[in-house]
Write an enzyme that holds these catalytic residues in place. Structure first.
Site, PDB file in Angstrom:
ATOM      1  N   ILE A 112      56.320  19.995 -37.808  1.00  4.79           N
ATOM      2  CA  ILE A 112      56.662  19.571 -36.777  1.00  4.79           C
ATOM      3  C   ILE A 112      55.148  18.535 -36.848  1.00  4.79           C
ATOM      4  CG2 ILE A 112      54.493  20.650 -35.050  1.00  4.79           C
ATOM      5  CD1 ILE A 112      54.973  23.593 -35.767  1.00  4.79           C
ATOM      6  N   PRO A 113      55.526  17.781 -36.327  1.00  8.08           N
ATOM      7  CA  PRO A 113      55.515  15.921 -36.834  1.00  8.08           C
ATOM      8  C   PRO A 113      53.111  16.188 -35.598  1.00  8.08           C
ATOM      9  CG  PRO A 113      56.789  16.628 -35.184  1.00  8.08           C
ATOM     10  CD  PRO A 113      56.578  17.530 -35.261  1.00  8.08           C
ATOM     11  N   CYS A 114      52.679  17.092 -36.853  1.00  6.46           N
ATOM     12  CA  CYS A 114      51.573  16.452 -35.750  1.00  6.46           C
ATOM     13  C   CYS A 114      51.041  15.015 -36.398  1.00  6.46           C
ATOM     14  CB  CYS A 114      50.499  17.588 -36.822  1.00  6.46           C
ATOM     15  SG  CYS A 114      50.060  16.843 -39.058  1.00  6.46           S
ATOM     16  N   HIS A 115      51.887  14.077 -37.410  1.00  3.00           N
ATOM     17  CA  HIS A 115      51.379  13.181 -37.464  1.00  3.00           C
ATOM     18  C   HIS A 115      51.393  12.247 -36.512  1.00  3.00           C
ATOM     19  CE1 HIS A 115      55.142  13.297 -39.043  1.00  3.00           C
ATOM     20  NE2 HIS A 115      55.391  12.377 -38.936  1.00  3.00           N
ATOM     21  N   ARG A 116      52.230  12.769 -35.447  1.00  5.39           N
ATOM     22  CA  ARG A 116      52.863  12.189 -34.374  1.00  5.39           C
ATOM     23  C   ARG A 116      51.902  11.983 -33.542  1.00  5.39           C
ATOM     24  NH1 ARG A 116      58.925  13.433 -35.064  1.00  5.39           N
ATOM     25  NH2 ARG A 116      59.214  12.220 -36.655  1.00  5.39           N
TER      26      ARG A 116
END
Length: 151
Positions: A112-116
DNA sequence: CAGTGTTCAGGAT
DNA sequence: ATCCTGAACACTG
């Protein structure tokens, strides 16, 4: 069949992944990690390849709550793209802080690309050292710009 | 009840 | 232009 826990380096960091089949249960950043295999797609991602991680199942986005809906919205953000907390909040129909709350409790970064998800004014926050978030975004940007002269 | 990985507007420097 | 407050929003333990 037990859950497999392995790790793979990313720059100066080591990413530890607990997974089984096509499901990833936990992703953790650290200085060191146990030796063992990690999910093939995540390994290729960490090696700097543009891969689609949406096929990986995460327990976080399965559910009925707003948090699960937020995670599903976040997963639609593609490789090399970014969205703001406010945009995700509007998509799901909730408040920006709820998005931040969900990101902070994200059990599986990368999947889950929370860094994006960035703040509107800056980069936003990150529970592990912020350096990791910067490195991940920098890598994705480099990969995208590297593919045949586009921007 | 309190604490967030926000956001917005206002005001001061 | 940059930086600081204060307030309101939704969600979880």
């Amino acid at each position: 069949m037990a859950v497999i826990t392995g790790s793979h380096p990313f720059g100066l960091w080591v990413v530890t992944v607990s997974w089984q089949g096509d499901a990833v249960y936990r992703v953790h950043f650290g200085r060191t990690g146990p030796s063992g295999p990690i999910h093939p797609l995540i390994r290729r991602y960490l090696m700097g390849q543009e891969v689609d991680l949406t096929g990986i199942a995460s327990p976080a986005d399965e559910g009925d709550g707003k948090t699960a809906a937020i995670y599903r919205a976040v997963r639609k953000v593609g490789y090399g793209e970014v969205a703001t907390y406010g945009e995700i909040a509007e998509t799901v129909g909730t408040a920006p802080r709820a998005v931040g709350q969900a990101m902070a409790r994200n059990p599986t970064p990368l999947v889950i690309p929370c860094h994006r998800i960035v703040s509107k004014h800056g980069i936003g926050g990150f529970t592990p050292p912020i350096e990791i978030k910067k490195d991940l975004l920098a890598m994705e940007r480099a990969v995208c710009s590297g593919r045949k002269g586009r921007i």
